[in-house]
Design an enzyme around this catalytic site. Structure first.
Site, PDB file in Angstrom:
ATOM      1  N   TRP A 139      -2.516 -32.172  64.451  1.00  0.00           N
ATOM      2  CA  TRP A 139      -3.786 -31.849  65.104  1.00  0.00           C
ATOM      3  C   TRP A 139      -4.691 -33.082  65.074  1.00  0.00           C
ATOM      4  O   TRP A 139      -4.823 -33.749  64.048  1.00  0.00           O
ATOM      5  CB  TRP A 139      -4.431 -30.681  64.363  1.00  0.00           C
ATOM      6  N   ASP A 220      -2.015 -25.897  55.993  1.00  0.00           N
ATOM      7  CA  ASP A 220      -3.002 -25.571  57.012  1.00  0.00           C
ATOM      8  C   ASP A 220      -2.463 -24.360  57.765  1.00  0.00           C
ATOM      9  O   ASP A 220      -1.447 -24.448  58.463  1.00  0.00           O
ATOM     10  CB  ASP A 220      -3.202 -26.757  57.962  1.00  0.00           C
ATOM     11  N   LYS A 256      -8.379 -17.891  65.569  1.00  0.00           N
ATOM     12  CA  LYS A 256      -7.365 -17.497  66.538  1.00  0.00           C
ATOM     13  C   LYS A 256      -6.932 -16.038  66.350  1.00  0.00           C
ATOM     14  O   LYS A 256      -6.905 -15.257  67.299  1.00  0.00           O
ATOM     15  CB  LYS A 256      -6.137 -18.410  66.416  1.00  0.00           C
TER      16      LYS A 256
END
Length: 411
Positions: A139, A220, A256
């Site tokens: 990311w 993560d 999300k």
């Protein structure tokens, strides 16, 4: 004297480059073509391309409104009921550290905030190394985030361009030569940006290498439940590592999987040796957080906690998460079928189906992505990453035919 005074204090500040992801959205907004498609934003969209508010979230908000809660500050480490349930969701009820009361956890400003708290804590208190290894690619915010936290960022191989798949041999080789006790960042599920995850058997091998090198795993987990549709399946890597005796750090996000993007709901946690050590770690987390932002936001944490603590809402939420994941999986199938069978687009496209989660690393080149934006009004990041959630029955044909033309050089 007047001329001197007129010079701004900021006259020497240079313009920074645009954010590679947010810049895509800005270009999309400026485009007036009715066929335009935004595949850069990492947010779920429904079948009509609209932001989706989960019904479980709406019901949770109704419950909260009826209770007429106050607007007082939260404690520095957040809403205690929320952090308790967030830890349960991530680690599972069979987790030994959870049962022993040995998980230090703090509410955070979504996943980004959790990572930043974690980076700052490790830079200040992890005694063995200030080096963190990130997968290549990862990311886009990981590198500046950890550098700004005071850690030295290095990379380990992850993506194999030739197969558009996992470079497992390169990953193993790089971790085996990493300095002992270095920190390693691992995407728990739905790797961003590639959408390529290790298999359970590969995770077990990675666990052994991490144990041999005494590396410190920092997970993560921004997409729990959103990748496969199962919160338990998506937490496999984290739970397996903990079961094997690893001490871990974890960044969670509820952006999300609950659609709480703007509410900024997340959590950072660490497994510790015992409750006494947990209390000491908690005290240092507070010292880090207090000068950062003092207290986390309240409303989103109440929403998430209401869902996690209400059996009926929890069941409904899990069904909605599964539905979102299945819609994305169906888009993958359709893109693959159109490119492979209908258009017979040159190249191998099976990776579209085998990847998982919101994002897909298409294998398109920067030149092709630029042509798609300029000539077909299809926007994605320059490395060819697309958000599958941005595709629907209304735009998928335009997307696929545009990709076909870009690959053939006829766009």
């Amino acid at each position: 004297m007047n001329a001197t005074r007129s010079i701004s204090a900021w006259s020497a500040v240079v313009a920074g480059p645009p954010d590679p992801i947010l810049g895509v959205s800005e270009a999309f907004k400026a485009d007036k073509d009715p066929l335009k498609i935004n595949l850069g934003v990492g947010a779920y969209r429904d079948e009509h391309g609209k932001p989706y508010i989960l019904k479980s979230v709406q019901k949770a908000e109704q419950i909260i409104e009826v209770s007429r809660p106050d607007k007082e500050y939260l404690p520095i480490t957040g809403l205690p009921e929320f952090t308790k349930n967030a830890a349960l969701l991530a680690y599972g009820e069979e987790s030994t550290p959870l049962k022993q009361g040995a998980i230090a956890i703090s509410q955070s400003l979504s996943g980004t905030g959790a990572l930043r708290i974690g980076g700052a804590f490790l830079a200040r208190h992890y005694p063995y190394s200030k080096v963190i290894y990130l997968p290549t690619p990862t990311w886009g915010n990981h590198t500046p985030l950890f550098r700004d936290s005071g850690l030295e960022v290095r990379q380990y191989r992850y993506f194999d361009k030739s197969t558009v798949g996992l470079d497992f041999e390169g990953l193993k080789a790089d971790l085996k030569i990493a300095p002992e006790k270095a920190i390693v960042l691992l995407h728990a599920c739905a790797h961003n940006p590639t959408g390529i995850d290790p298999t359970p058997e590969q995770w077990k091998v990675i666990s052994e290498i991490v144990k041999e090198r005494q590396l410190f795993p920092f997970f993560d987990m921004a997409y729990q439940g959103f990748a496969s549709g199962s919160t338990a399946r998506d937490a496999f890597a984290l739970r397996y590592f903990v079961s094997q005796g690893h001490q871990v750090a974890l960044a969670q996000s509820f952006a999300k999987n609950m659609g709480l993007y703007g509410e900024r709901v997340g959590a950072f946690s660490l497994t510790t040796a015992d409750p006494e050590e947990k209390a000491r770690v908690d005290s240092q987390l507070k010292i880090i957080i207090r000068p950062m932002y003092s207290n986390p936001p309240l409303h989103g944490a109440r929403i998430a906690n209401t869902i996690l603590s209400t059996p009926e809402l929890y069941a409904e939420w899990e069904g909605e998460v599964k539905g979102m994941a299945e819609r994305i999986i169906s888009m993958r199938e359709r893109v693959y079928n159109i490119l492979t069978h209908d258009l017979k687009t040159p190249g191998e496209w099976s990776h579209i189906k085998s990847q998982i989660g919101m994002f897909s690393f298409t294998g398109l080149t920067p030149a092709q992505t630029k042509a798609l934006a300029q000539k077909a009004h299809v926007y994605m990041t320059a490395d060819g990453r697309i958000s599958m959630a941005g595709l629907n029955s209304s735009n998928i044909a335009h997307f696929a035919t545009s990709v076909d033309a870009a690959v053939r050089g006829t766009l």
